[in-house]
Motif scaffolding. Structure first.
Motif, PDB file in Angstrom:
ATOM      1  N   TYR A 103       1.336  -1.455  -0.118  1.00 26.41           N
ATOM      2  CA  TYR A 103       0.123   0.221   0.131  1.00 26.41           C
ATOM      3  C   TYR A 103       0.441   1.174  -0.006  1.00 26.41           C
ATOM      4  N   SER A 104       1.863   1.085   0.864  1.00 25.32           N
ATOM      5  CA  SER A 104       2.413   2.461   1.307  1.00 25.32           C
ATOM      6  C   SER A 104       3.688   2.336  -0.706  1.00 25.32           C
ATOM      7  N   PHE A 105       4.240   1.307  -1.299  1.00 25.92           N
ATOM      8  CA  PHE A 105       4.575   1.525  -2.081  1.00 25.92           C
ATOM      9  C   PHE A 105       3.618   2.181  -3.321  1.00 25.92           C
ATOM     10  N   SER A 106       2.981   1.742  -3.561  1.00 27.48           N
ATOM     11  CA  SER A 106       1.479   2.139  -4.014  1.00 27.48           C
ATOM     12  C   SER A 106       0.930   3.531  -4.452  1.00 27.48           C
ATOM     13  N   ALA A 107       1.664   3.854  -3.386  1.00 25.27           N
ATOM     14  CA  ALA A 107       0.342   5.231  -2.495  1.00 25.27           C
ATOM     15  C   ALA A 107       1.076   6.402  -1.644  1.00 25.27           C
ATOM     16  N   PRO A 108       2.610   6.709  -1.581  1.00 28.05           N
ATOM     17  CA  PRO A 108       3.041   7.121  -0.207  1.00 28.05           C
ATOM     18  C   PRO A 108       2.718   8.060  -0.415  1.00 28.05           C
ATOM     19  N   SER A 109       1.772   8.845  -1.247  1.00 25.46           N
ATOM     20  CA  SER A 109       1.823  10.549  -1.016  1.00 25.46           C
ATOM     21  C   SER A 109       0.731  10.564   0.171  1.00 25.46           C
ATOM     22  N   ILE A 190       3.383  13.633 -12.045  1.00 24.53           N
ATOM     23  CA  ILE A 190       3.693  12.428 -10.852  1.00 24.53           C
ATOM     24  C   ILE A 190       2.343  11.637 -11.009  1.00 24.53           C
ATOM     25  N   PRO A 191       1.591  10.930 -10.593  1.00 22.39           N
ATOM     26  CA  PRO A 191       0.914   9.896  -9.806  1.00 22.39           C
ATOM     27  C   PRO A 191       1.380   9.327  -8.738  1.00 22.39           C
ATOM     28  N   THR A 192       1.517  10.284  -7.161  1.00 23.13           N
ATOM     29  CA  THR A 192       2.455   9.900  -6.138  1.00 23.13           C
ATOM     30  C   THR A 192       1.525   9.242  -5.229  1.00 23.13           C
ATOM     31  N   ALA A 193      -0.315   9.309  -5.866  1.00 24.00           N
ATOM     32  CA  ALA A 193      -0.970   8.363  -4.795  1.00 24.00           C
ATOM     33  C   ALA A 193      -0.735   7.027  -5.722  1.00 24.00           C
ATOM     34  N   LEU A 194      -0.778   7.007  -6.632  1.00 25.69           N
ATOM     35  CA  LEU A 194      -0.989   5.967  -7.520  1.00 25.69           C
ATOM     36  C   LEU A 194      -0.359   5.482  -8.325  1.00 25.69           C
ATOM     37  N   ASP A 195       0.088   4.213  -7.921  1.00 24.42           N
ATOM     38  CA  ASP A 195       1.679   3.247  -8.584  1.00 24.42           C
ATOM     39  C   ASP A 195       2.561   4.358  -8.855  1.00 24.42           C
ATOM     40  N   PRO A 196       2.547   5.004  -8.716  1.00 20.11           N
ATOM     41  CA  PRO A 196       4.109   6.289  -9.156  1.00 20.11           C
ATOM     42  C   PRO A 196       4.923   5.360  -9.937  1.00 20.11           C
TER      43      PRO A 196
END
Lengths: 290, 265
Positions: A103-109, A190-196
């Motif tokens: 989860y953290s990796f795919s939605a770091p922000s 940059i999609p920081t909340a969705l699989d960046p």
């Protein structure tokens, strides 16, 4: 009170202490009285911030949140932090450590929102407090790559570390525009909340990606406008391995891509990392014989 | 949410849902605003002068974080002229709680998903339900463009007398001799890391200034100029997969099958 404190400390196993301390406190309060237990909580403040709440003492900066390796989380965050993180992430469907890492990796922000309320102590507490409470993350590279003279100048302008993905893109757009225009030319949003990782690997300039075959140390020592390209080397490592290089270095898991990278494995394996950009050169970075 | 009728609508919806909520005639607490581009406070002044209250829904999670849904970001300057009502709702579990409120606000305010902060959409699980709505528009545009140009190249190569080598592979002489007009220069640049003699010209579109040539005093390990990796002709399977995925999502399975048949026959 003594009975209460003894009862708490008798839970010698870290696992039981972390899992049952809250319950222990409730029982102790009922048996001995609230006032006594308030005092006993002072005694165990190393472990608890206030009665019944666990504190987290990480041995790493927040960039571990984009480091997809549960073993590294266990080793550097410890189960006390992981439990605290899991407790807060359960509301979004996270059940266990692998789920949390994913989860953290795919939605770091989103992590600064989820981790709000966690108490941090220890040498890295200020890094985590900065991130979670003040939404501040150091922009520069975390990894201290060895210094070499490779004599190559690249017209690349990427001065932002992948760790900056921990902040919402909308709030940091200007920083990205100023400090990573090369990246933004290819990935304007940059999609920081969705699989960046997925999107950035898809659109990262292939010609830059190919540099990783020359070695991360080589990339880090190329220059752009007088600066070393350490952030670019970090991006390449992160894109290739889904892990942060400085964390892998700390754990001795750095994956070299060319013989030039072997000097990291030899000389800088134990280099510790700081949450802020550290311009100090370590002795190991003047690696001779390369 | 500036119309007085909305107060009743929110009340009714919360009651129907059986949510745990409280109604406070006060400004929203400090928290995370869920909408991306909120109206400036000046937009609310007119409505406030008419006596209409500003309506906020504040979803609170078990850690005490408030997720605020409202049209106008509350500022102290509004205090003198505006009334406000805040419905504090327990969002427990967080994903389900937020999900319901996001959908309610989107429906009643006729807002597209892009109006919400991506972080809130992600926490609410909207991205798992309608992933395409959370994907960055610019990124999708680029994917489609890349796929289009690839298909165009292939069509030209197949029907226009150009070979696949000319269309996308780079010249056999190597990058040093390759002309700047080559359509797919990225491909041969992909081999830089392999240590062959590379021309710096191939990297001119890397930097911040379009068209500027990179100055690379690269040490040439070998002078052969042999091409490195990269796609030579044909379509990039990753791009094809992405396009097919998008087609399936937008047009259905049948369209995918037809497109696949067309591409690979």
């Amino acid at each position: 009170m003594e009975r209460c404190v003894l009862f708490v400390f008798s839970m010698t196993s870290v696992f039981f202490r972390e899992h049952l301390l809250g319950v222990v406190y409730v029982h102790a309060t009922r048996r001995v009285g609230a006032e006594d237990c308030e005092a006993s909580c002072v005694a165990v403040r190393q472990r608890l911030n206030t009665c019944g709440f666990m504190v987290c003492e990480p041995d790493i900066d927040p960039s571990i949140l984009i480091h997809r390796d549960p073993r590294a989380w266990e080793e550097l965050l410890g189960w006390r932090c992981i439990e605290a993180f899991l407790e807060r992430a359960r509301g979004v469907g996270v059940r266990d450590l692998p789920g949390l890492v994913d989860y953290s990796f795919s939605a770091p922000s989103t992590m600064w929102i989820l981790l709000a309320g966690v108490e941090f102590v220890g040498s890295y507490a200020s890094c985590w407090e900065d991130y979670v409470r003040r939404r501040r993350v150091g922009m520069g590279a975390r990894t201290r790559f060895p210094w070499l003279d490779v004599g190559v100048e690249l017209d690349v302008d990427i001065r932002i570390s992948p760790a900056y993905l921990l902040l919402p893109f909308e709030e940091t757009k200007r920083t990205w525009q100023r400090n990573a225009p090369t990246l933004l030319r290819y990935i304007p949003e940059i999609p920081t909340a969705l699989d960046p990782h997925y999107y950035i690997s898809k659109f990262f300039p292939p010609q830059l990606r190919a540099f990783s075959a020359r070695g991360y140390v080589w990339v880090a020592n190329t220059k752009s406008r007088g600066r070393r390209n350490a952030p670019l080397a970090e991006w390449l490592y992160w894109l290739n391995t889904r892990r942060m290089p400085h964390i892998d270095m700390m754990l001795g898991k750095f994956e070299p891509r060319s013989p030039i990278d072997m000097i990291i494995a030899k000389d800088c394996g134990g280099a510790s990392a700081s949450c802020r950009q550290n311009k100090r050169r370590l002795k190991c970075l003047h690696s001779a014989g390369v | 949410m500036t119309e007085a009728t909305n107060v009743e609508a929110v009340r009714r919806w919360l009651a129907e849902r059986g949510a745990v909520w409280t109604e406070r005639w006060e400004p929203p607490p400090r928290g995370i605003y869920a909408l991306r581009n909120m109206h400036p406070p000046t937009h609310a002044e007119e409505a406030c002068r008419q006596g209409l209250p500003l309506v906020y829904i504040a979803a609170v999670d078990r850690n005490g974080i408030y997720y605020i849904f409202g049209d106008v970001a509350w500022t102290p300057q509004l205090e003198k002229i505006c009334r406000s009502v805040t419905f504090v709702v327990e969002a427990e579990p967080l994903r389900e709680g937020l999900n319901a409120i996001v959908k309610f606000v989107a429906r009643t305010r006729h807002l597209p998903w892009v109006s919400f902060r991506p972080e809130v959409l992600r926490l609410a699980g909207i991205c798992d339900e309608v992933r395409i709505e959370c994907e960055p528009r610019e990124v999708w545009k680029k994917m489609v463009e890349a796929a289009k140009s690839k298909i165009k190249n292939k069509t030209e190569a197949a029907g226009g007398g150009r070979t696949a080598e000319e269309a996308g592979g780079g010249s056999p002489e190597g990058p040093g001799q390759d002309d700047a007009k080559s359509a797919n220069r990225l491909n041969y640049v992909g081999g830089v890391g392999d240590g062959g003699g590379r021309s710096a010209d191939g990297l001119d579109h890397v930097g911040g200034v379009p068209g500027r040539v990179l100055h690379a005093e690269m040490r040439r390990d070998s002078g052969g100029g042999v091409l490195g990796g990269g796609v030579r002709g044909g379509l990039d399977p990753a791009v094809v997969a992405a396009v097919l995925k998008a087609v399936e999502r937008c047009l259905g399975r049948e369209a995918v099958e037809r497109l696949t048949a067309c591409l690979y026959v």
